[in-house]
Write a protein that holds these residues in place. Sequence first.
Motif, PDB file in Angstrom:
ATOM      1  N   GLU A   1      18.163   1.890  26.960  1.00  0.00           N
ATOM      2  CA  GLU A   1      17.305   0.625  27.298  1.00  0.00           C
ATOM      3  C   GLU A   1      17.877  -0.605  26.427  1.00  0.00           C
ATOM      4  O   GLU A   1      18.218  -1.997  27.283  1.00  0.00           O
ATOM      5  CB  GLU A   1      15.869   0.490  27.191  1.00  0.00           C
ATOM      6  CG  GLU A   1      15.251   1.494  27.909  1.00  0.00           C
ATOM      7  CD  GLU A   1      15.153   2.811  27.372  1.00  0.00           C
ATOM      8  OE1 GLU A   1      14.797   4.013  27.797  1.00  0.00           O
ATOM      9  OE2 GLU A   1      15.712   3.186  26.041  1.00  0.00           O
ATOM     10  N   VAL A   2      18.126  -0.554  25.305  1.00  0.00           N
ATOM     11  CA  VAL A   2      18.750  -1.600  24.348  1.00  0.00           C
ATOM     12  C   VAL A   2      20.188  -1.851  24.886  1.00  0.00           C
ATOM     13  O   VAL A   2      20.624  -3.032  25.027  1.00  0.00           O
ATOM     14  CB  VAL A   2      18.479  -1.362  23.066  1.00  0.00           C
ATOM     15  CG1 VAL A   2      19.384  -2.107  22.077  1.00  0.00           C
ATOM     16  CG2 VAL A   2      17.118  -1.151  22.447  1.00  0.00           C
ATOM     17  N   ASN A   3      20.967  -1.033  25.140  1.00  0.00           N
ATOM     18  CA  ASN A   3      22.424  -1.019  25.300  1.00  0.00           C
ATOM     19  C   ASN A   3      22.552  -1.533  26.691  1.00  0.00           C
ATOM     20  O   ASN A   3      23.506  -2.492  26.939  1.00  0.00           O
ATOM     21  CB  ASN A   3      23.004   0.342  25.515  1.00  0.00           C
ATOM     22  CG  ASN A   3      23.191   1.082  24.177  1.00  0.00           C
ATOM     23  OD1 ASN A   3      22.794   0.455  23.082  1.00  0.00           O
ATOM     24  ND2 ASN A   3      23.302   2.441  23.916  1.00  0.00           N
TER      25      ASN A   3
ATOM     26  N   LEU B   1      20.557  -1.901  15.848  1.00  0.00           N
ATOM     27  CA  LEU B   1      20.530  -1.742  17.320  1.00  0.00           C
ATOM     28  C   LEU B   1      21.241  -0.570  17.705  1.00  0.00           C
ATOM     29  O   LEU B   1      20.805   0.194  18.353  1.00  0.00           O
ATOM     30  CB  LEU B   1      20.734  -2.832  18.042  1.00  0.00           C
ATOM     31  CG  LEU B   1      19.983  -4.032  17.991  1.00  0.00           C
ATOM     32  CD1 LEU B   1      20.456  -5.387  18.699  1.00  0.00           C
ATOM     33  CD2 LEU B   1      18.418  -4.010  18.520  1.00  0.00           C
TER      34      LEU B   1
ATOM     35  N   LEU C   1      12.112  -4.009  28.112  1.00  0.00           N
ATOM     36  CA  LEU C   1      12.679  -2.856  27.604  1.00  0.00           C
ATOM     37  C   LEU C   1      12.007  -1.624  28.401  1.00  0.00           C
ATOM     38  O   LEU C   1      12.726  -0.701  28.729  1.00  0.00           O
ATOM     39  CB  LEU C   1      12.364  -2.507  26.231  1.00  0.00           C
ATOM     40  CG  LEU C   1      13.641  -3.486  25.303  1.00  0.00           C
ATOM     41  CD1 LEU C   1      13.529  -3.215  23.888  1.00  0.00           C
ATOM     42  CD2 LEU C   1      15.205  -3.124  25.683  1.00  0.00           C
TER      43      LEU C   1
ATOM     44  N   LEU D   1      21.632  -5.441  26.089  1.00  0.00           N
ATOM     45  CA  LEU D   1      22.907  -6.178  25.512  1.00  0.00           C
ATOM     46  C   LEU D   1      23.931  -6.364  26.269  1.00  0.00           C
ATOM     47  O   LEU D   1      24.460  -7.426  26.227  1.00  0.00           O
ATOM     48  CB  LEU D   1      23.067  -5.296  24.400  1.00  0.00           C
ATOM     49  CG  LEU D   1      22.196  -5.165  23.247  1.00  0.00           C
ATOM     50  CD1 LEU D   1      22.878  -4.045  22.035  1.00  0.00           C
ATOM     51  CD2 LEU D   1      21.887  -6.526  22.495  1.00  0.00           C
TER      52      LEU D   1
ATOM     53  N   LEU E   1      15.948  -6.965  18.839  1.00  0.00           N
ATOM     54  CA  LEU E   1      16.675  -7.923  19.692  1.00  0.00           C
ATOM     55  C   LEU E   1      16.253  -9.267  19.579  1.00  0.00           C
ATOM     56  O   LEU E   1      17.006 -10.121  19.695  1.00  0.00           O
ATOM     57  CB  LEU E   1      16.114  -7.430  21.212  1.00  0.00           C
ATOM     58  CG  LEU E   1      16.878  -6.219  21.711  1.00  0.00           C
ATOM     59  CD1 LEU E   1      16.150  -5.824  23.035  1.00  0.00           C
ATOM     60  CD2 LEU E   1      18.313  -6.511  21.969  1.00  0.00           C
TER      61      LEU E   1
ATOM     62  N   MET F   1      10.010   1.065  21.348  1.00  0.00           N
ATOM     63  CA  MET F   1      10.221  -0.219  22.223  1.00  0.00           C
ATOM     64  C   MET F   1       9.875  -1.418  21.248  1.00  0.00           C
ATOM     65  O   MET F   1      10.880  -2.371  21.471  1.00  0.00           O
ATOM     66  CB  MET F   1       9.506   0.010  23.374  1.00  0.00           C
ATOM     67  CG  MET F   1      10.018   1.111  24.509  1.00  0.00           C
ATOM     68  SD  MET F   1      11.746   0.908  24.802  1.00  0.00           S
ATOM     69  CE  MET F   1      11.843   2.490  25.633  1.00  0.00           C
TER      70      MET F   1
ATOM     71  N   ALA G   1      12.301  -1.981  18.796  1.00  0.00           N
ATOM     72  CA  ALA G   1      13.731  -2.638  19.517  1.00  0.00           C
ATOM     73  C   ALA G   1      13.417  -4.000  19.771  1.00  0.00           C
ATOM     74  O   ALA G   1      14.356  -4.753  19.678  1.00  0.00           O
ATOM     75  CB  ALA G   1      13.959  -1.639  20.666  1.00  0.00           C
ATOM     76  N   ALA G   2      12.663  -4.493  20.464  1.00  0.00           N
ATOM     77  CA  ALA G   2      12.214  -5.588  20.823  1.00  0.00           C
ATOM     78  C   ALA G   2      12.188  -6.619  19.672  1.00  0.00           C
ATOM     79  O   ALA G   2      12.803  -7.717  19.903  1.00  0.00           O
ATOM     80  CB  ALA G   2      10.897  -5.714  21.534  1.00  0.00           C
TER      81      ALA G   2
END
Length: 257
Positions: free
Chosen positions: A233-235, A226, A43, A238, A198, A191, A194-195
């Motif tokens: 970065e997440v989008n 999410l 990320l 994904l 994920l 981050m 988010a990780a």
Amino acid sequence: MDSHFIAYMYRLRYIERWSLMRNTTRENVAEHSYHVALLAHMLCEIGNRLFGRSLNADRAAAMALFHDATEVFTGDIPTPVKHHNPRMLGNFRELEAMAAERLLGMVPPELKEAYAPFVMGPAAAAAPPAEAGPGSPDSPGHAAAEAAGGEPGGRGDNAAAAGTGAVGTGGPDANSGSPSANDDGAELMKMLKAADLLDAYIKCLSELSSGNREFAVAKGQIEQSLAQLAMPEVNWFLTNMAPSFSKTLDELSEDGE
């Protein structure tokens, strides 16, 4: 005297996650920590190379490796249990802090300054080192946790329950000028959260692909969490990487030819 620090870290492989759920594939805290480290590093590099950020991907990965270290003593307590009421959560945070102090006490004195921020929790690892001796009330772990409005040893919860992780998400965007160390720390914590989410999302995809409907609700909850992060970065992850986790080995091999 022998140091038991790394021996205890290796014992994270015996701590199982998702204990309230029916699993087709068991998962332990050691592999979860490794996967979160991979994702946190990824990320950050997505942010750096695609969205103009300046994030320390290596430090984010190191934070992730230790983010659930205290569970070697406490076990992986499911988020719904921890958050049943404020008193229970407070008691658990106190237990976590005690576990972090115990683990830190096993680090050889020569290495304690290096590992104290990571053992004491993500907020401590993200912050710049404090001018104090390791292990003292003013050590990096204590100072950073208090500065973040938390408690020493506080660390992320199981991300399954609608993303109620304890890893903070505050802080200005890294694109706004030259961020200070504290700004960068806040971004690294985002981050890491988010990780963590994920990895839970990928676990849900894996279980659902195996025909296990037990994780259907959790998948929907994590998708909402999410989306609420609103992180490009997440989008990007994904859209470009997550779909592969629903494919079989044959399908992955065919796509690579």
